[in-house]
Design a protein around this motif. Structure first.
Motif, PDB file in Angstrom:
ATOM      1  N   MET A  11       0.908  -1.285  -0.118  1.00 14.39           N
ATOM      2  CA  MET A  11      -0.100   0.041   0.030  1.00 14.39           C
ATOM      3  C   MET A  11       0.808   1.283   0.046  1.00 14.39           C
ATOM      4  O   MET A  11       0.628   2.281  -0.975  1.00 14.39           O
ATOM      5  CB  MET A  11      -1.066   0.072   1.307  1.00 14.39           C
ATOM      6  N   LEU A  12       1.975   1.328   0.879  1.00 15.51           N
ATOM      7  CA  LEU A  12       2.945   2.563   0.803  1.00 15.51           C
ATOM      8  C   LEU A  12       3.583   2.692  -0.727  1.00 15.51           C
ATOM      9  O   LEU A  12       3.742   3.693  -0.901  1.00 15.51           O
ATOM     10  CB  LEU A  12       4.007   2.189   1.877  1.00 15.51           C
ATOM     11  N   ARG A  13       3.982   1.369  -0.978  1.00 19.30           N
ATOM     12  CA  ARG A  13       4.654   1.556  -2.411  1.00 19.30           C
ATOM     13  C   ARG A  13       3.656   1.992  -3.444  1.00 19.30           C
ATOM     14  O   ARG A  13       4.075   2.902  -4.409  1.00 19.30           O
ATOM     15  CB  ARG A  13       5.062   0.115  -2.907  1.00 19.30           C
ATOM     16  N   ASN A  14       2.463   1.801  -3.453  1.00 20.76           N
ATOM     17  CA  ASN A  14       1.543   2.091  -4.420  1.00 20.76           C
ATOM     18  C   ASN A  14       1.195   3.712  -4.242  1.00 20.76           C
ATOM     19  O   ASN A  14       1.195   4.672  -5.063  1.00 20.76           O
ATOM     20  CB  ASN A  14       0.174   1.554  -4.375  1.00 20.76           C
ATOM     21  N   ARG A  15       1.207   4.059  -2.781  1.00 23.64           N
ATOM     22  CA  ARG A  15       0.832   5.526  -2.812  1.00 23.64           C
ATOM     23  C   ARG A  15       1.872   6.346  -3.098  1.00 23.64           C
ATOM     24  O   ARG A  15       1.684   7.597  -3.596  1.00 23.64           O
ATOM     25  CB  ARG A  15       0.626   5.649  -1.157  1.00 23.64           C
ATOM     26  N   LEU A  16       3.348   5.891  -2.713  1.00 23.58           N
ATOM     27  CA  LEU A  16       4.544   6.585  -3.319  1.00 23.58           C
ATOM     28  C   LEU A  16       4.442   6.907  -4.620  1.00 23.58           C
ATOM     29  O   LEU A  16       4.693   7.916  -5.320  1.00 23.58           O
ATOM     30  CB  LEU A  16       5.933   6.062  -2.637  1.00 23.58           C
ATOM     31  N   ARG A  17       4.297   5.910  -5.397  1.00 18.43           N
ATOM     32  CA  ARG A  17       4.297   6.091  -6.989  1.00 18.43           C
ATOM     33  C   ARG A  17       3.205   6.772  -7.481  1.00 18.43           C
ATOM     34  O   ARG A  17       3.511   7.700  -8.330  1.00 18.43           O
ATOM     35  CB  ARG A  17       4.285   4.375  -7.563  1.00 18.43           C
ATOM     36  N   LYS A  18       2.008   6.617  -6.872  1.00 18.11           N
ATOM     37  CA  LYS A  18       0.970   7.567  -7.188  1.00 18.11           C
ATOM     38  C   LYS A  18       1.063   9.281  -7.045  1.00 18.11           C
ATOM     39  O   LYS A  18       1.010   9.854  -7.810  1.00 18.11           O
ATOM     40  CB  LYS A  18      -0.415   7.086  -6.535  1.00 18.11           C
ATOM     41  N   ASN A  19       1.693   9.297  -5.745  1.00 16.14           N
ATOM     42  CA  ASN A  19       1.976  10.677  -5.545  1.00 16.14           C
ATOM     43  C   ASN A  19       3.097  11.286  -6.495  1.00 16.14           C
ATOM     44  O   ASN A  19       3.146  12.520  -6.834  1.00 16.14           O
ATOM     45  CB  ASN A  19       2.676  10.669  -4.171  1.00 16.14           C
ATOM     46  N   ARG A  20       4.223  10.249  -6.798  1.00 17.86           N
ATOM     47  CA  ARG A  20       5.240  10.959  -7.616  1.00 17.86           C
ATOM     48  C   ARG A  20       4.667  11.120  -8.968  1.00 17.86           C
ATOM     49  O   ARG A  20       4.929  12.139  -9.692  1.00 17.86           O
ATOM     50  CB  ARG A  20       6.236   9.867  -7.823  1.00 17.86           C
ATOM     51  N   LYS A  21       3.758  10.432  -9.520  1.00 13.53           N
ATOM     52  CA  LYS A  21       3.129  10.513 -10.894  1.00 13.53           C
ATOM     53  C   LYS A  21       2.233  11.828 -10.851  1.00 13.53           C
ATOM     54  O   LYS A  21       2.018  12.596 -11.756  1.00 13.53           O
ATOM     55  CB  LYS A  21       2.448   9.265 -11.362  1.00 13.53           C
ATOM     56  N   ALA A  22       1.721  12.166  -9.733  1.00 14.76           N
ATOM     57  CA  ALA A  22       0.689  13.149  -9.833  1.00 14.76           C
ATOM     58  C   ALA A  22       1.683  14.626  -9.592  1.00 14.76           C
ATOM     59  O   ALA A  22       0.934  15.429 -10.041  1.00 14.76           O
ATOM     60  CB  ALA A  22      -0.266  13.004  -8.493  1.00 14.76           C
ATOM     61  N   MET A  23       2.622  14.413  -9.032  1.00  9.15           N
ATOM     62  CA  MET A  23       3.315  15.725  -8.704  1.00  9.15           C
ATOM     63  C   MET A  23       4.426  16.115 -10.007  1.00  9.15           C
ATOM     64  O   MET A  23       4.802  17.076 -10.209  1.00  9.15           O
ATOM     65  CB  MET A  23       4.254  15.640  -7.542  1.00  9.15           C
ATOM     66  N   GLY A  24       4.623  14.854 -10.729  1.00  8.21           N
ATOM     67  CA  GLY A  24       5.344  15.254 -11.781  1.00  8.21           C
ATOM     68  C   GLY A  24       5.593  16.374 -12.735  1.00  8.21           C
ATOM     69  O   GLY A  24       6.462  17.356 -12.921  1.00  8.21           O
ATOM     70  N   GLN A  25       4.376  16.560 -13.476  1.00  8.60           N
ATOM     71  CA  GLN A  25       3.980  17.707 -14.251  1.00  8.60           C
ATOM     72  C   GLN A  25       4.238  19.025 -13.635  1.00  8.60           C
ATOM     73  O   GLN A  25       4.803  19.989 -14.007  1.00  8.60           O
ATOM     74  CB  GLN A  25       2.797  17.474 -15.093  1.00  8.60           C
ATOM     75  N   TRP A  26       3.576  19.094 -12.432  1.00  8.80           N
ATOM     76  CA  TRP A  26       3.432  20.165 -11.671  1.00  8.80           C
ATOM     77  C   TRP A  26       5.053  20.742 -11.391  1.00  8.80           C
ATOM     78  O   TRP A  26       5.232  21.910 -11.382  1.00  8.80           O
ATOM     79  CB  TRP A  26       2.657  20.100 -10.392  1.00  8.80           C
ATOM     80  N   VAL A  27       5.609  19.606 -10.732  1.00  7.76           N
ATOM     81  CA  VAL A  27       7.206  20.253 -10.449  1.00  7.76           C
ATOM     82  C   VAL A  27       7.934  20.518 -11.596  1.00  7.76           C
ATOM     83  O   VAL A  27       8.607  21.579 -11.573  1.00  7.76           O
ATOM     84  CB  VAL A  27       7.757  18.950  -9.960  1.00  7.76           C
ATOM     85  N   ARG A  28       7.809  19.994 -12.896  1.00  9.75           N
ATOM     86  CA  ARG A  28       8.509  20.472 -13.900  1.00  9.75           C
ATOM     87  C   ARG A  28       8.093  22.097 -14.443  1.00  9.75           C
ATOM     88  O   ARG A  28       8.830  22.844 -14.642  1.00  9.75           O
ATOM     89  CB  ARG A  28       8.120  19.550 -15.093  1.00  9.75           C
ATOM     90  N   LYS A  29       6.718  22.282 -14.205  1.00  6.02           N
ATOM     91  CA  LYS A  29       6.092  23.275 -14.676  1.00  6.02           C
ATOM     92  C   LYS A  29       6.708  24.571 -13.636  1.00  6.02           C
ATOM     93  O   LYS A  29       6.920  25.823 -14.090  1.00  6.02           O
ATOM     94  CB  LYS A  29       4.613  23.576 -14.633  1.00  6.02           C
ATOM     95  N   GLN A  30       6.768  23.920 -12.272  1.00  4.79           N
ATOM     96  CA  GLN A  30       7.213  25.050 -11.410  1.00  4.79           C
ATOM     97  C   GLN A  30       8.734  25.783 -11.504  1.00  4.79           C
ATOM     98  O   GLN A  30       9.017  26.506 -10.965  1.00  4.79           O
ATOM     99  CB  GLN A  30       6.927  24.572  -9.877  1.00  4.79           C
TER     100      GLN A  30
END
Length: 722
Positions: A412-431
């Motif tokens: 569950m932790l592994r899946n949450r971390l991967r989900k968070n990284r995917k969700a943040m990726g585009q935002w981080v690049r734009k920022q």
């Protein structure tokens, strides 16, 4: 000492900065797709001759105002062009950037051209001419906001064009990107230890050729016939000839001692034929061997050593159907190298990193790069008969991963971390940021804060309440430390774990370790020094990122005061944003020196931006000098402090009204005080709101990565008057 701006592909700035230092440059600061350095002309020549990573070496001449086309023209015309270009010379302008006054590069280039020509025009009308094909000089003009950086491009054609590749295979790598992949893969160390090189999908041979040039100590510039400084009036021919002679001697020596195999295979015979011609043009016939061989026929040659590097750039698959088919190719690659080359290292550069799992090995390190404009990753693997055992031994402490008692919970932790990284990726690049919070106790079973700092992770365990059994807390932490590197595909040695407890008084300044492992990260164009190990905090409060960015956007032309300045990050943003002066105060020698380092890292003049050691309580209580006012003040005091370095005890709830009143006495009539603190139960005193214009802006200062913890701090804008 001269100033240079050396450009490179996006993502290679850190590697380039290290390389430039080896040529004798002193680093100034990194910029997007380039590095500012200081050095002699000899260092500039060495970069042209030896850089494996750079695109262009630009000798900086001046920075001129470009608020209008006329100002730009006058600024360029004032430069001493007679030192660089003869009256009858030929030149071209390479112009990039735009602003409100200069909306296209053609207009900007025209005004620069006019400035150069009118400077050199004689009374008889003789003047230099424009030649876009074979100019004597390339004038580099880079526009950013209201300033134009003017320089001489010493490179001529981009330095990635070594001269050996006149034909192209399918989707070729640029030569300097290939060199970066080799450096990131550790090829210089492997080569020095006698390791071999193999590219099983070599295309036109760029990786194998660059590997050979690197192993043989062959300067890539030796293959080029022309540089941008050849007809420049400042060119020192004797110095250049000496450096070329030195490089030729090193290349001859390197060729005489190099015996390691450097091999490339590809199933496309036409592409291999192109690669063989590239090898011959590079002077590497008999050194680099390219063959037409399918991946399914990959096998180890008897003369290959026990160690080496397999580095390849397989197809990415532009369409979804093609990407689905990549799994089979990557699986075949993994099976081939595992069977043939145990003990070697594998590097796979791919625009489809999600397919990397099909290789069947656990990646111990990943680097985010760009292939042109396409985001890509370099995945590194150690090839071993028992790769799982090696991967499990890679922890931050060097101990074995513990046995996971509850696999479902860990998954569950592994899946949450991967989900968070995917969700943040585009935002981080734009920022345009490298540091952000990825996970903040999202799951009650794992009470952790996980922050990303570039390629590193900072993991903080919130101290468990007394009601939680200590053995159970240790078990959950151990599970998390086992899962995090795998879930985020990082080397465990790049992960630092601490327990977060409430620190007050002198404890908040005490060292936790003494590694001195500082490194530089970037945030909205500012370079900042951080340390994940030695102190409780890292040197950068991530939750205050929007506050710093706001300061940067509103500091132009202002006098800035930073109270309780910590490592001076807010001051850096103010200075980069155009503040004319600043004063930063903190009572800690450690943080005062750290703040000075941060300002120096961004080329901020110390004469205008001063950092002092001071007890802010005493400094605020003292009567200000007449006229000693500031247009913008940032005050983020600790919640509580009883440090021995302070004369008194600070309690922010009790003392904030007095602190604000004292700070407002230092504020210009039309100025702004930004007041912030992270005390969860804080309540602003009624007296403050009665005396000043107060706007709470807390919601506007919480970025996407802190929305789960939206009350991590509170923030107010305070002005004079009602």
């Amino acid at each position: 000492m001269l100033m240079f701006f050396v450009t490179c592909p996006k993502g290679l700035e850190y590697l380039l900065a290290d390389e430039l230092q080896s040529f004798g440059f002193e680093p100034v600061r990194n910029a997007p797709a380039g590095v500012w350095v200081q050095g002699t002309l000899e260092a500039g020549y060495r970069a042209c001759l030896w850089s494996r990573l750079a695109n262009r070496v630009i000798l900086h001449l001046a920075e001129v105002s470009a608020i209008s086309g006329d100002e730009l023209y006058e600024g360029v015309r004032a430069i001493a062009w007679e030192n660089h270009l003869p009256v009858d010379g030929r030149f071209k302008v390479a112009f990039v950037g735009q602003n409100d006054a200069i909306r296209n590069t053609q207009y900007g280039a025209q005004r620069v051209k006019d400035g150069v020509v009118d400077n050199l025009r004689t009374d008889s009308g003789e003047r230099p001419s424009i030649d876009t094909v074979a100019p004597d000089l390339i004038v580099s003009a880079r526009l950013h906001r209201g300033l134009l950086q003017v320089g001489i491009d010493l490179s001529g054609e981009s330095l990635h064009k070594r001269g050996y590749r006149t034909e192209k295979g399918v989707a070729p790598l640029k030569e300097n990107l290939a060199a970066a992949l080799l450096l990131r893969s550790g090829w210089p160390e492997l080569s020095a230890a006698g390791g071999g090189f193999v590219d099983p999908m070599c295309g036109s041979g760029t990786l194998a050729i660059e590997a050979a040039l690197m192993a043989m100590d062959h300067a890539p510039g030796l293959l080029r016939a022309q540089f941008g400084f050849t007809h420049w009036l400042g060119h020192q021919a004797e110095l250049w000839d000496r450096l070329v002679g030195e490089a030729k001697a090193r290349a001859e020596q390197g060729r005489s001692v190099n015996t390691q195999p450097m091999v490339g295979f590809d199933q496309d015979a036409a592409v291999v034929a192109t690669g063989l011609r590239n090898v011959e043009r590079a002077g590497l016939k008999g050194v680099v061997r390219l063959e037409c061989r399918a991946l399914g026929a990959f096998a180890r040659d008897a003369q290959w050593p026990d160690t080496g590097l397999v580095l390849t750039n397989p197809p990415y698959g532009e369409r979804l159907s093609e990407r689905n088919a990549l799994s089979g190719l990557y699986q075949s690659l993994g099976e081939a190298v595992k069977q043939a080359l145990p003990g070697w290292r594998l590097g796979v550069f791919t625009g489809a990193p999600e397919v990397g799992h099909a290789i069947g090995l656990r990646s111990y390190k990943q680097y985010k790069l760009f292939n042109g404009k396409l985001p890509a990753q370099l995945l590194l693997f150690e090839i071993s008969k028992d790769n799982e055992t090696i991967a499990r031994e890679r922890t931050a402490t060097g101990e074995l991963f513990p046995k996971i008692s509850h696999p479902e919970r860990a998954e569950m932790l592994r899946n949450r971390l991967r989900k968070n990284r995917k969700a943040m990726g585009q935002w981080v690049r734009k920022q345009g940021i490298e540091c952000y919070r990825l996970y903040d106790a999202d799951m009650p079973e794992f009470a952790l804060a996980i922050d990303v700092y570039g390629e590193r992770l900072h993991v903080q365990e919130y101290a468990p309440p007394k009601s939680v059994d200590a053995r159970l807390a240790r078990e959950r932490l151990a599970e998390a430390l086992a899962v995090i590197p795998d879930a985020l595909e990082i080397d465990p040695s790049l992960m630092v774990c601490k327990q977060r407890q409430r620190q007050t008084g002198i404890n908040q300044y005490e060292k936790q370790a003494a590694t001195s492992e500082f490194f530089t990260v970037h945030e909205h164009g500012c370079a900042l020094k951080v340390n994940l190990k030695d102190y409780l905090d890292t040197g950068l409060f991530l939750d205050h990122r929007p506050v710093r960015h706001w300061i940067q956007q509103h500091a132009d032309g202002k006098r800035f005061l930073n109270l309780f300045c910590y490592t001076g990050a807010a001051t850096v943003h103010a200075a980069v944003g155009g503040a004319v002066s600043s004063l930063s105060l903190d009572m800690s020698n450690t943080y005062v020196n750290w703040a000075r380092d941060n300002l120096e890292l961004n080329r901020v003049p110390a004469s205008q931006h001063v950092v002092k050691k001071a007890d802010c309580l005493d400094w605020l209580a003292a009567k200000p000098n007449a006229g000693d006012l500031y247009d913008l003040i940032f005050m983020d005091p600790p919640t509580f402090s009883n440090s021995a370095k302070m004369d008194g005890v600070l309690d922010i709830q009790r003392d904030h009204a007095l602190l604000i009143s004292q700070a407002m006495a230092r504020l210009a009539p039309d100025g702004l005080l930004i007041f912030s603190n992270n005390f969860r139960r804080f309540k602003l005193a009624n007296s403050v709101e009665a005396q000043y214009r107060v706007d709470e802006v807390s919601k506007d200062t919480i970025d996407k990565d802190f929305l789960r913890n939206a009350r991590i701090h509170r923030c107010w804008h305070i002005r004079h008057g009602r």
